[in-house]
Design an enzyme around this catalytic site. Structure first.
Site, PDB file in Angstrom:
ATOM      1  N   ASN A  83       0.941  -1.253  -0.013  1.00 32.26           N
ATOM      2  CA  ASN A  83      -0.106  -0.145   0.074  1.00 32.26           C
ATOM      3  C   ASN A  83       0.878   1.475  -0.127  1.00 32.26           C
ATOM      4  O   ASN A  83       0.232   2.398  -0.426  1.00 32.26           O
ATOM      5  CB  ASN A  83      -0.866   0.000   1.175  1.00 32.26           C
ATOM      6  CG  ASN A  83      -1.405   1.211   1.508  1.00 32.26           C
ATOM      7  OD1 ASN A  83      -2.469   1.740   0.916  1.00 32.26           O
ATOM      8  ND2 ASN A  83      -1.044   2.019   2.496  1.00 32.26           N
TER       9      ASN A  83
ATOM     10  N   TYR B 233       2.817   9.813 -11.254  1.00 31.52           N
ATOM     11  CA  TYR B 233       1.892   9.000 -10.356  1.00 31.52           C
ATOM     12  C   TYR B 233       1.080   8.047 -11.200  1.00 31.52           C
ATOM     13  O   TYR B 233       0.977   6.887 -10.997  1.00 31.52           O
ATOM     14  CB  TYR B 233       1.095  10.079  -9.487  1.00 31.52           C
ATOM     15  CG  TYR B 233       0.238   9.294  -8.721  1.00 31.52           C
ATOM     16  CD1 TYR B 233       0.693   8.586  -7.399  1.00 31.52           C
ATOM     17  CD2 TYR B 233      -1.047   9.451  -8.730  1.00 31.52           C
ATOM     18  CE1 TYR B 233       0.009   8.114  -6.523  1.00 31.52           C
ATOM     19  CE2 TYR B 233      -1.987   8.940  -7.772  1.00 31.52           C
ATOM     20  CZ  TYR B 233      -1.576   8.105  -6.770  1.00 31.52           C
ATOM     21  OH  TYR B 233      -2.260   7.446  -5.787  1.00 31.52           O
TER      22      TYR B 233
ATOM     23  N   LYS C  76       1.118   3.720 -11.466  1.00 39.52           N
ATOM     24  CA  LYS C  76      -0.074   3.215 -11.032  1.00 39.52           C
ATOM     25  C   LYS C  76      -0.735   2.188 -12.154  1.00 39.52           C
ATOM     26  O   LYS C  76      -1.211   1.230 -12.122  1.00 39.52           O
ATOM     27  CB  LYS C  76      -1.229   4.029 -10.325  1.00 39.52           C
ATOM     28  CG  LYS C  76      -1.147   4.789  -9.219  1.00 39.52           C
ATOM     29  CD  LYS C  76      -0.753   3.673  -7.896  1.00 39.52           C
ATOM     30  CE  LYS C  76      -0.598   4.498  -6.489  1.00 39.52           C
ATOM     31  NZ  LYS C  76      -0.418   3.635  -5.684  1.00 39.52           N
TER      32      LYS C  76
HETATM   33  P1  NAD Z   1      -0.571   8.550   3.130  1.00 39.39           P
HETATM   34  O1  NAD Z   1       0.401   9.803   2.674  1.00 39.39           O
HETATM   35  O2  NAD Z   1      -1.465   9.028   4.140  1.00 39.39           O
HETATM   36  O3  NAD Z   1       0.176   7.397   3.560  1.00 39.39           O
HETATM   37  C1  NAD Z   1       1.286   6.744   2.525  1.00 39.39           C
HETATM   38  C2  NAD Z   1       1.777   5.682   3.509  1.00 39.39           C
HETATM   39  O4  NAD Z   1       3.048   5.177   2.756  1.00 39.39           O
HETATM   40  C3  NAD Z   1       2.313   6.026   4.972  1.00 39.39           C
HETATM   41  O5  NAD Z   1       2.066   4.963   5.938  1.00 39.39           O
HETATM   42  C4  NAD Z   1       3.739   6.344   4.853  1.00 39.39           C
HETATM   43  O6  NAD Z   1       4.543   5.955   5.885  1.00 39.39           O
HETATM   44  C5  NAD Z   1       3.932   5.234   3.681  1.00 39.39           C
HETATM   45  N1  NAD Z   1       5.309   5.737   3.074  1.00 39.39           N
HETATM   46  C6  NAD Z   1       5.508   7.090   2.379  1.00 39.39           C
HETATM   47  N2  NAD Z   1       6.652   6.907   1.796  1.00 39.39           N
HETATM   48  C7  NAD Z   1       7.446   5.827   2.113  1.00 39.39           C
HETATM   49  C8  NAD Z   1       8.653   5.057   2.096  1.00 39.39           C
HETATM   50  N3  NAD Z   1       9.599   5.784   1.285  1.00 39.39           N
HETATM   51  N4  NAD Z   1       8.826   4.073   2.647  1.00 39.39           N
HETATM   52  C9  NAD Z   1       7.926   3.278   3.210  1.00 39.39           C
HETATM   53  N5  NAD Z   1       6.555   3.781   3.419  1.00 39.39           N
HETATM   54  C10 NAD Z   1       6.424   5.049   2.852  1.00 39.39           C
HETATM   55  O7  NAD Z   1      -1.456   8.263   1.674  1.00 39.39           O
HETATM   56  P2  NAD Z   1      -2.461   7.461   1.499  1.00 39.39           P
HETATM   57  O8  NAD Z   1      -3.577   8.276   0.821  1.00 39.39           O
HETATM   58  O9  NAD Z   1      -3.056   6.760   2.614  1.00 39.39           O
HETATM   59  O10 NAD Z   1      -2.052   6.478   0.336  1.00 39.39           O
HETATM   60  C11 NAD Z   1      -1.866   5.058   0.426  1.00 39.39           C
HETATM   61  C12 NAD Z   1      -1.821   4.526  -0.919  1.00 39.39           C
HETATM   62  O11 NAD Z   1      -3.194   4.780  -1.676  1.00 39.39           O
HETATM   63  C13 NAD Z   1      -0.700   4.919  -1.868  1.00 39.39           C
HETATM   64  O12 NAD Z   1      -0.503   3.732  -2.696  1.00 39.39           O
HETATM   65  C14 NAD Z   1      -1.625   5.952  -2.692  1.00 39.39           C
HETATM   66  O13 NAD Z   1      -1.090   6.037  -4.015  1.00 39.39           O
HETATM   67  C15 NAD Z   1      -3.050   5.241  -2.816  1.00 39.39           C
HETATM   68  N6  NAD Z   1      -4.092   6.178  -3.115  1.00 39.39           N
HETATM   69  C16 NAD Z   1      -4.537   7.168  -2.606  1.00 39.39           C
HETATM   70  C17 NAD Z   1      -5.576   8.052  -2.687  1.00 39.39           C
HETATM   71  C18 NAD Z   1      -6.128   9.205  -1.962  1.00 39.39           C
HETATM   72  O14 NAD Z   1      -7.107   9.654  -2.456  1.00 39.39           O
HETATM   73  N7  NAD Z   1      -5.838   9.291  -0.707  1.00 39.39           N
HETATM   74  C19 NAD Z   1      -6.165   7.745  -3.954  1.00 39.39           C
HETATM   75  C20 NAD Z   1      -5.734   6.763  -4.803  1.00 39.39           C
HETATM   76  C21 NAD Z   1      -4.739   5.790  -4.420  1.00 39.39           C
END
Ligand code: NAD
Length: 247
Positions: free
Chosen positions: A90, A155, A159
């Site tokens: 994730n 990005y 994906k």
């Molecule tokens: P967030 O920024 O709240 O969390 C990101 C997570 O990734 C955190 O736990 C962080 O510790 C971890 N992370 C970041 N850099 C890291 C690194 N270098 N090494 C290890 N871990 C690392 O983001 P989120 O919104 O919870 O995103 C989680 C996933 O969901 C991602 O893959 C993101 O692309 C995807 N996503 C999010 C959304 C959204 O709208 N929030 C939409 C589509 C996809």
């Protein structure tokens, strides 16, 4: 009904946002949850949050771009629990600069975490799942993997790669009873979205037929389903959880 009790579940990027909610949801189902974060402080904070809610989990902070570090941590998990039932890839970062302002380092850093790290952790876990003759690998994709986005090209590119990895590994690993699927969230209320400029978010919300931004729990529910035996005949799908947003 979900039958996830005592399942060993590893979640990368489990310290906040979607990943923390996924960790919480599996812990509530009495799975054994192991979160991977980027640093000790954020892992400790997430574990303390879960503990305050009466939920148990443990955590590590390997560099996800260092295969040896990942192998070592996966080995520790196996030594402790004997198996890994579910891997949830994730961890991810986003990007929003126009191409002229994006450096090759910017592009590579997104690919490094969103794709290369996913490959690394998966590669380290697969031999154990093959030995177990079962396993579930779930990846976090994004709605931009279907439509692209008008800036931050690294990005969506990352994906699209996540989807390719998911569909291909689903076929490669199906003979070993390992299912591989992805969840493609729409716009979800997390720090990642909070960090995007208002001008980028507001027009997006207007395009969501369900009329709201998604909650992390909406995504966690999809992961619970795909990890459970209820999804035992589902592999190689990209499950869009986005309120029918089409961007
Ligand atoms: P967030 O920024 O709240 O969390 C990101 C997570 O990734 C955190 O736990 C962080 O510790 C971890 N992370 C970041 N850099 C890291 C690194 N270098 N090494 C290890 N871990 C690392 O983001 P989120 O919104 O919870 O995103 C989680 C996933 O969901 C991602 O893959 C993101 O692309 C995807 N996503 C999010 C959304 C959204 O709208 N929030 C939409 C589509 C996809």
């Amino acid at each position: 009904m979900l039958d996830l009790e005592n399942k060993i579940v590893v979640i990368t990027g489990g310290t906040r946002g979607i990943g923390l909610e996924v960790a919480r949801s599996f812990a509530k189902e009495k799975a054994k949850v192991i979160i991977f974060g980027s640093k000790k402080e954020s892992v400790d904070k997430a574990l303390a949050t879960l503990s305050d809610e009466g939920l148990k989990a443990e955590g590590y902070f390997p560099n996800l771009n260092n295969y040896n570090e990942i192998e070592e941590v996966i080995h520790k998990v196996i030594a402790e629990y004997g198996q890994i039932d579910v891997l949830i890839n994730n961890a991810g970062i986003s990007a929003n600069k126009k191409i002229e302002d994006t450096t090759s380092e910017d592009f590579e850093s997104v690919m490094d975490l969103n794709v290369n790290a996913m490959f690394n952790v998966t590669k380290a876990v697969v031999p154990y799942m093959k030995e177990q003759k079962e396993g579930v690998i779930l990846n976090t994709s994004s709605m931009v993997s279907i439509y692209g986005q008008p800036s931050g090209v690294g990005y969506p590119a990352s994906k699209f790669a996540v989807n390719g990895l998911t569909k291909s590994l689903a076929r490669e690993l199906a003979p070993f009873n390992i299912r591989v699927n992805a969840v493609a969230p729409g716009i979800i209320k997390t720090d990642m979205v909070a960090s995007l400029p208002k001008e980028m978010i507001e027009p997006l919300i207007k395009t969501i037929p369900l009329g709201r931004i998604g909650e992390p729990k909406d995504i966690a529910n999809a992961f619970l389903f795909l990890a459970s035996p209820m999804a035992s005949y589902i592999t190689g799908i990209i499950l869009q959880v986005d309120g029918a947003a089409r961007n």
